[in-house]
Write a protein that holds these residues in place. Sequence first.
Motif, PDB file in Angstrom:
ATOM      1  N   GLY A  15       0.792  -1.221   0.000  1.00  0.00           N
ATOM      2  CA  GLY A  15       0.000   0.000   0.000  1.00  0.00           C
ATOM      3  C   GLY A  15       0.828   1.277   0.000  1.00  0.00           C
ATOM      4  N   ASN A  16       2.103   1.161   0.290  1.00  0.00           N
ATOM      5  CA  ASN A  16       2.967   2.338   0.320  1.00  0.00           C
ATOM      6  C   ASN A  16       3.517   2.666  -1.062  1.00  0.00           C
ATOM      7  N   SER A  17       4.338   3.728  -1.111  1.00  0.00           N
ATOM      8  CA  SER A  17       4.857   4.235  -2.386  1.00  0.00           C
ATOM      9  C   SER A  17       6.373   4.310  -2.368  1.00  0.00           C
ATOM     10  N   ASN A  77      19.215  15.249 -15.955  1.00  0.00           N
ATOM     11  CA  ASN A  77      19.720  13.965 -16.472  1.00  0.00           C
ATOM     12  C   ASN A  77      19.153  12.780 -15.695  1.00  0.00           C
ATOM     13  N   THR A  78      17.872  12.841 -15.401  1.00  0.00           N
ATOM     14  CA  THR A  78      17.263  11.828 -14.548  1.00  0.00           C
ATOM     15  C   THR A  78      15.894  11.421 -15.076  1.00  0.00           C
ATOM     16  N   VAL A  79      15.628  10.130 -14.978  1.00  0.00           N
ATOM     17  CA  VAL A  79      14.310   9.570 -15.278  1.00  0.00           C
ATOM     18  C   VAL A  79      13.759   8.994 -13.977  1.00  0.00           C
ATOM     19  N   TYR A  80      12.468   9.154 -13.785  1.00  0.00           N
ATOM     20  CA  TYR A  80      11.850   8.725 -12.534  1.00  0.00           C
ATOM     21  C   TYR A  80      10.754   7.696 -12.807  1.00  0.00           C
ATOM     22  N   LEU A  81      10.493   6.888 -11.788  1.00  0.00           N
ATOM     23  CA  LEU A  81       9.335   6.007 -11.792  1.00  0.00           C
ATOM     24  C   LEU A  81       8.677   6.117 -10.426  1.00  0.00           C
ATOM     25  N   ARG A  82       7.533   6.740 -10.411  1.00  0.00           N
ATOM     26  CA  ARG A  82       6.773   6.857  -9.172  1.00  0.00           C
ATOM     27  C   ARG A  82       5.831   5.664  -9.086  1.00  0.00           C
ATOM     28  N   MET A  83       5.878   4.948  -7.968  1.00  0.00           N
ATOM     29  CA  MET A  83       5.076   3.748  -7.799  1.00  0.00           C
ATOM     30  C   MET A  83       4.202   3.895  -6.558  1.00  0.00           C
ATOM     31  N   ASN A  84       2.904   3.816  -6.743  1.00  0.00           N
ATOM     32  CA  ASN A  84       1.950   3.935  -5.646  1.00  0.00           C
ATOM     33  C   ASN A  84       1.237   2.614  -5.417  1.00  0.00           C
ATOM     34  N   ASN A  85       0.671   2.494  -4.220  1.00  0.00           N
ATOM     35  CA  ASN A  85      -0.134   1.322  -3.885  1.00  0.00           C
ATOM     36  C   ASN A  85       0.588   0.016  -4.233  1.00  0.00           C
ATOM     37  N   LEU A  86       1.779  -0.105  -3.742  1.00  0.00           N
ATOM     38  CA  LEU A  86       2.592  -1.279  -4.045  1.00  0.00           C
ATOM     39  C   LEU A  86       2.028  -2.531  -3.387  1.00  0.00           C
ATOM     40  N   THR A  87       2.202  -3.657  -4.066  1.00  0.00           N
ATOM     41  CA  THR A  87       1.761  -4.955  -3.550  1.00  0.00           C
ATOM     42  C   THR A  87       2.952  -5.914  -3.531  1.00  0.00           C
ATOM     43  N   PRO A  88       2.849  -7.017  -2.807  1.00  0.00           N
ATOM     44  CA  PRO A  88       3.960  -7.991  -2.808  1.00  0.00           C
ATOM     45  C   PRO A  88       4.319  -8.476  -4.209  1.00  0.00           C
TER      46      PRO A  88
END
Length: 125
Positions: A15-17, A77-88
């Motif tokens: 559930g965290n990011s 010079n950066t690429v990001y990946l924001r991930m929300n509501n993480l699951t196992p």
Amino acid sequence: QVQLVESGGGLVQPGNSLRLSCAASGFPMDAYAFGWFRQAPGKEREGISCIAIHDYTTVYGDFVRGRFTIARDNAKNTVYLRMNNLTPEDTAVYYCAATDRTESMLRRPQDYDYWGQGTQVTVSS
């Protein structure tokens, strides 16, 4: 020398990011498309998302379901990946990749020329 260095992985509860970063060096970032991939133990590497060179078109894998967002900051010079509501099920090593191809739908590992070393993401309570 082309170099991609991922960071931001770690252990998080369901559930965290997390926000992953990919620092690019050794090439003109604004002339490259980028992708994020992941690989879990015993599984093939799968595409998460990609962002094109010119129009910043983004594509996401079906499993993302609106939870992840890719972004690029050429000035940093950066690429990001924001991930929300993480699951196992999101537990894997996450990789950043780059290519100078100009298509918008670069979702396969073989579409990319350069890879980072990966960062581990573990989702567990």
